[in-house]
Design an enzyme around this catalytic site. Structure first.
Site, PDB file in Angstrom:
ATOM      1  CB  VAL A  65      -0.954   0.067   1.307  1.00 25.99           C
ATOM      2  CG1 VAL A  65      -1.968  -1.145   1.069  1.00 25.99           C
ATOM      3  CG2 VAL A  65      -0.511  -0.100   2.619  1.00 25.99           C
ATOM      4  CG  ASN A  91      -6.835  -5.219   7.826  1.00 27.49           C
ATOM      5  OD1 ASN A  91      -7.535  -5.239   8.935  1.00 27.49           O
ATOM      6  ND2 ASN A  91      -6.135  -6.073   7.298  1.00 27.49           N
ATOM      7  CB  SER A 145      -6.373   1.634  17.003  1.00 23.97           C
ATOM      8  OG  SER A 145      -5.627   1.307  18.252  1.00 23.97           O
ATOM      9  CE1 TYR A 160      -0.914   0.205  14.908  1.00 24.96           C
ATOM     10  CE2 TYR A 160      -2.069   1.054  16.990  1.00 24.96           C
ATOM     11  CZ  TYR A 160      -1.862   0.258  15.594  1.00 24.96           C
ATOM     12  OH  TYR A 160      -2.934  -0.572  15.571  1.00 24.96           O
ATOM     13  CB  SER A 163      -0.410   5.681  12.023  1.00 27.29           C
ATOM     14  OG  SER A 163      -0.883   4.738  13.104  1.00 27.29           O
ATOM     15  CE  LYS A 164      -4.250   1.510  13.015  1.00 26.86           C
ATOM     16  NZ  LYS A 164      -4.688   1.126  11.801  1.00 26.86           N
ATOM     17  CB  ILE A 193      -7.767  -8.105  17.841  1.00 30.65           C
ATOM     18  CG1 ILE A 193      -8.800  -6.951  17.895  1.00 30.65           C
ATOM     19  CG2 ILE A 193      -8.296  -9.457  17.027  1.00 30.65           C
ATOM     20  CD1 ILE A 193     -10.088  -7.198  18.590  1.00 30.65           C
TER      21      ILE A 193
HETATM   22  N1  LIG Z   1      -4.482  -6.962  16.612  1.00 33.73           N
HETATM   23  C1  LIG Z   1      -4.823  -5.904  17.356  1.00 33.73           C
HETATM   24  O1  LIG Z   1      -4.788  -6.014  18.503  1.00 33.73           O
HETATM   25  C2  LIG Z   1      -5.253  -4.549  16.579  1.00 33.73           C
HETATM   26  C3  LIG Z   1      -5.749  -3.575  17.317  1.00 33.73           C
HETATM   27  C4  LIG Z   1      -6.274  -2.425  16.932  1.00 33.73           C
HETATM   28  C5  LIG Z   1      -6.124  -2.198  15.551  1.00 33.73           C
HETATM   29  N2  LIG Z   1      -5.537  -2.929  14.556  1.00 33.73           N
HETATM   30  C6  LIG Z   1      -5.386  -2.940  13.176  1.00 33.73           C
HETATM   31  O2  LIG Z   1      -5.915  -3.865  12.439  1.00 33.73           O
HETATM   32  C7  LIG Z   1      -5.191  -3.763  11.235  1.00 33.73           C
HETATM   33  C8  LIG Z   1      -5.011  -5.287  11.016  1.00 33.73           C
HETATM   34  O3  LIG Z   1      -4.134  -5.880  12.135  1.00 33.73           O
HETATM   35  P1  LIG Z   1      -3.784  -7.290  12.400  1.00 33.73           P
HETATM   36  O4  LIG Z   1      -3.693  -7.321  13.660  1.00 33.73           O
HETATM   37  O5  LIG Z   1      -4.869  -8.155  11.736  1.00 33.73           O
HETATM   38  O6  LIG Z   1      -2.287  -7.587  11.895  1.00 33.73           O
HETATM   39  P2  LIG Z   1      -1.471  -8.742  11.076  1.00 33.73           P
HETATM   40  O7  LIG Z   1      -0.026  -8.590  11.052  1.00 33.73           O
HETATM   41  O8  LIG Z   1      -2.193 -10.143  11.289  1.00 33.73           O
HETATM   42  O9  LIG Z   1      -2.049  -8.355   9.456  1.00 33.73           O
HETATM   43  C9  LIG Z   1      -1.689  -7.298   8.791  1.00 33.73           C
HETATM   44  C10 LIG Z   1      -1.560  -7.603   7.535  1.00 33.73           C
HETATM   45  O10 LIG Z   1      -1.192  -6.365   6.601  1.00 33.73           O
HETATM   46  C11 LIG Z   1      -0.158  -6.855   5.723  1.00 33.73           C
HETATM   47  N3  LIG Z   1       0.494  -5.631   5.237  1.00 33.73           N
HETATM   48  C12 LIG Z   1       1.449  -5.175   6.120  1.00 33.73           C
HETATM   49  N4  LIG Z   1       2.326  -4.139   5.410  1.00 33.73           N
HETATM   50  C13 LIG Z   1       1.562  -3.996   4.385  1.00 33.73           C
HETATM   51  C14 LIG Z   1       1.668  -3.084   3.134  1.00 33.73           C
HETATM   52  N5  LIG Z   1       2.936  -2.408   3.259  1.00 33.73           N
HETATM   53  N6  LIG Z   1       1.147  -3.213   2.124  1.00 33.73           N
HETATM   54  C15 LIG Z   1       0.144  -4.181   2.134  1.00 33.73           C
HETATM   55  N7  LIG Z   1      -0.127  -5.193   3.297  1.00 33.73           N
HETATM   56  C16 LIG Z   1       0.608  -4.917   4.266  1.00 33.73           C
HETATM   57  C17 LIG Z   1       0.536  -7.974   6.234  1.00 33.73           C
HETATM   58  O11 LIG Z   1       1.172  -8.656   5.322  1.00 33.73           O
HETATM   59  C18 LIG Z   1      -0.744  -8.825   7.280  1.00 33.73           C
HETATM   60  O12 LIG Z   1      -1.122  -9.715   6.051  1.00 33.73           O
HETATM   61  C19 LIG Z   1      -4.006  -3.010  11.435  1.00 33.73           C
HETATM   62  O13 LIG Z   1      -4.307  -1.884  10.709  1.00 33.73           O
HETATM   63  C20 LIG Z   1      -3.732  -2.786  12.785  1.00 33.73           C
HETATM   64  O14 LIG Z   1      -3.188  -1.424  13.101  1.00 33.73           O
HETATM   65  C21 LIG Z   1      -5.026  -4.367  15.355  1.00 33.73           C
END
Ligand SMILES: NC(=O)c1ccc[n+]([C@@H]2O[C@H](COP(=O)([O-])OP(=O)(O)OC[C@H]3O[C@@H](n4cnc5c(N)ncnc54)[C@H](O)[C@@H]3O)[C@@H](O)[C@H]2O)c1
Length: 256
Positions: A65, A91, A145, A160, A163-164, A193
C-alpha cells in the site's frame, strides 16, 4: 440463500492475515465477491483458497500500500478484469513498540514505516479506488484503533498512535466530502485482538496482556472474527444512515 452483501465487490487490504482475513471470509459468507490484497501475495492467495473452499468467489493481488502508482495499477486491473468495487476496507497496518525516547534511529525508522503504511497507505488505496467507489455509491471502512483516541502505554510507539488518530480524521473528512455522492465512510476501533501483529509481544510480555485484560470489561482478548461483524454491518445496507462514525470493538476498553 441471500446474504447481506450479495452483488457487492469488496477489496480488503492486508487480508492475508488476522483481522483482514477474517473480514474477507465474513464478507464472502455474506455473498460478496472479494479481492484480497496484501504485500505478501502468497498469504492473500491463501485467503482466496479459504473463501473458495467455503463456496465463495475471490481473487488476490500482491500490493504494497506504500506504492501509490502500483495502487492505481491494481485498481485499474480490478476494474477491467472483475468490475467496479463497492466496498473498500483499509486494513493493512503494522505496529512497533519503541518509545519516543528509544534509540534515535529506531524511532525515526518506526515513524517513517508506520506512517507510510498505516496512514499514507490508506490515502493511496482510497485515492486509487475513489472513482469506482463514487460510481457504485460504495462504502469505505477504515481499521482504526483504541489509539485513535488515546495513547496506550503498554509500551507503544507514538507513530502508531499518530497514525490511528490520522485514520479517524481521514474517515471524518471523507465522510463529510463524499456523502453527497452516496459514499459512506466509517471506521472500526478494535481493542486488543489476538493476531500475528501482536504474537511476539503476547509471548514475551505477559504484563502487556494483563494490563489490557484488567482494563477490558468483557475480560478477554478479541479474536479476528470479532471485527468481521462490525465490518459486515458497515458495508451492508443495515448501516444506510451511518457515516463518519467509528464502531469500537474493544470489549469495552474505553469505558473504564
Ligand atoms: N491486533 C490488534 O490488536 C489490533 C488492534 C487495533 C487495530 N489493529 C489494526 O488492524 C489492522 C490489521 O492488523 P492485524 O492485527 O490483523 O495484523 P496482521 O499482522 O495479522 O495483519 C496485517 C496484514 O497487513 C499486511 N501488510 C503489512 N504491511 C503491508 C503493506 N505495506 N501493504 C499491504 N499489506 C501489508 C501484512 O502482510 C498482514 O497480512 C491493522 O491496521 C492494525 O493496526 C489491530
Amino acid at each position: 440463500m441471500t446474504g447481506l452483501l450479495d452483488r457487492h465487490l469488496a477489496v480488503v487490504t492486508g487480508s492475508g492475515s488476522g483481522i483482514g482475513r477474517a473480514i474477507a471470509l465474513g464478507y464472502a459468507k455474506q455473498g460478496a465477491q472479494v479481492v484480497a490484497l496484501d504485500i505478501d501475495g502468497d498469504s492473500a492467495a491463501e485467503t482466496v483458497k479459504a473463501i473458495s473452499r467455503s463456496g465463495g468467489k475471490a481473487h488476490s493481488f500482491t500490493l504494497d500500500v506504500r506504492e501509490r502508482d502500483r495502487c492505481r495499477d491494481v485498481a485499474a486491473q480490478i476494474e477491467l478484469k472483475i468490475g467496479q468495487i463497492s466496498i473498500l476496507v483499509n486494513n493493512a497496518g503494522i505496529n512497533r513498540r519503541n518509545a519516543f525516547t528509544a534509540e534515535p534511529q529506531a524511532v525515526i525508522t518506526d515513524w517513517q514505516d508506520i506512517l507510510a503504511i498505516n496512514l499514507n497507505g490508506v490515502f493511496n488505496v482510497t485515492h486509487a479506488f475513489l472513482a469506482q467507489l463514487r460510481a457504485t455509491k460504495g462504502r469505505i471502512i477504515n481499521i482504526a484503533s483504541i489509539q485513535s483516541f488515546m495513547h496506550v502505554r503498554t509500551p507503544n510507539s507514538p507513530a502508531y498512535t499518530t497514525s490511528k488518530h490520522g485514520v479517524l480524521g481521514f474517515t471524518r473528512a471523507l465522510a463529510a466530502e463524499l456523502g453527497k455522492d452516496g459514499v459512506r465512510v466509517n471506521a472500526i476501533g478494535p481493542g486488543f485482538i489476538e493476531t500475528p501483529l501482536n504474537e511476539k509481544v503476547r509471548a514475551t510480555n505477559p504484563d502487556l496482556v494483563r494490563i489490557f485484560l484488567e482494563h477490558t470489561p468483557l475480560g478477554r482478548a478479541g479474536k479476528p472474527e470479532d471485527i468481521a461483524g462490525p465490518a459486515i454491518f458497515l458495508a451492508s445496507d443495515l448501516s444506510g444512515f451511518v457515516t463518519g462514525s467509528i464502531i469500537m470493538a474493544d470489549g469495552g476498553y474505553r469505558v473504564v
